[in-house]
Design an enzyme around this catalytic site. Sequence first.
Site, PDB file in Angstrom:
ATOM      1  N   GLY A  34       0.814  -1.209   0.000  1.00 31.26           N
ATOM      2  CA  GLY A  34       0.000   0.000   0.000  1.00 31.26           C
ATOM      3  C   GLY A  34       0.842   1.250   0.000  1.00 31.26           C
ATOM      4  CE  LYS A  54       2.508  -0.517   7.765  1.00 31.35           C
ATOM      5  NZ  LYS A  54       1.287   0.017   8.384  1.00 31.35           N
ATOM      6  CG  ASP A 150      -4.734   6.039  10.130  1.00 32.06           C
ATOM      7  OD1 ASP A 150      -5.759   6.473   9.564  1.00 32.06           O
ATOM      8  OD2 ASP A 150      -3.849   5.411   9.524  1.00 32.06           O
TER       9      ASP A 150
END
Length: 232
Positions: A34, A54, A150
């Site tokens: 992403g 990640k 978020d």
Amino acid sequence: WLGTDSVAAPIAEQLRLGATFHDRYEVARIIDSGGMGTVYEVLDQRTQRRRALKTMHPNLVVDPDLRSRFHFEATATAAVKSDHIVEVLDAGIDQESSMPYLVMELLQGDNLGSVLKKQGPLATDFVVLCLWQAALALDKTHDAGIVHRDLKPENLFLAKRDDGSPHLKILDFGIAKIVAQSSGANTTRNVGTPYYMAPEQIRGIGTIDRRADLYALGHVAFTLLTGSAYWK
């Protein structure tokens, strides 16, 4: 996993399958890619356990002070005991690639954004259960002075317990704060979709506190129940 709309990461910033990252993590497959980076399934060569790695684009954390604080912020929830926060096992900046990275428990399931795209509006009882589990975690993090910043369906991961019951996990605590404060970051693009952000976040005014998370959770509820974000 990524907490952002899917945008393919540059090939140069993706790790090769079979490569060893940070002298420890062997890349088995790409889980997702992403706008913030790429998530991989990896084998921890020291423990022989499967983990999620990640890696974030280096330009997301460009300020030297923020780079030094990245590990602290990424593991900010380590002292918070909750069944509904994804466990971060390692974090830092890889010297060879300059990539900020997180190593997390490997979850089996899907994020609620993906579930919503596949199924459309979700059943009321199921949404209430997900929101309740998310709120349990937020109560504890807010009491500890930690704000997520978020929250959105893509950052709410739906796993399952051994008995098959739904088990929600909140992803990416601390990352939004670092990205938002990075001098080189485009915060609207990198910190999440504005559909769920409180007005003071978008405008960059005032103190961002627990109220921003509650605002976002309300919009998440609307999206899960109707199949579309309120502002759409």
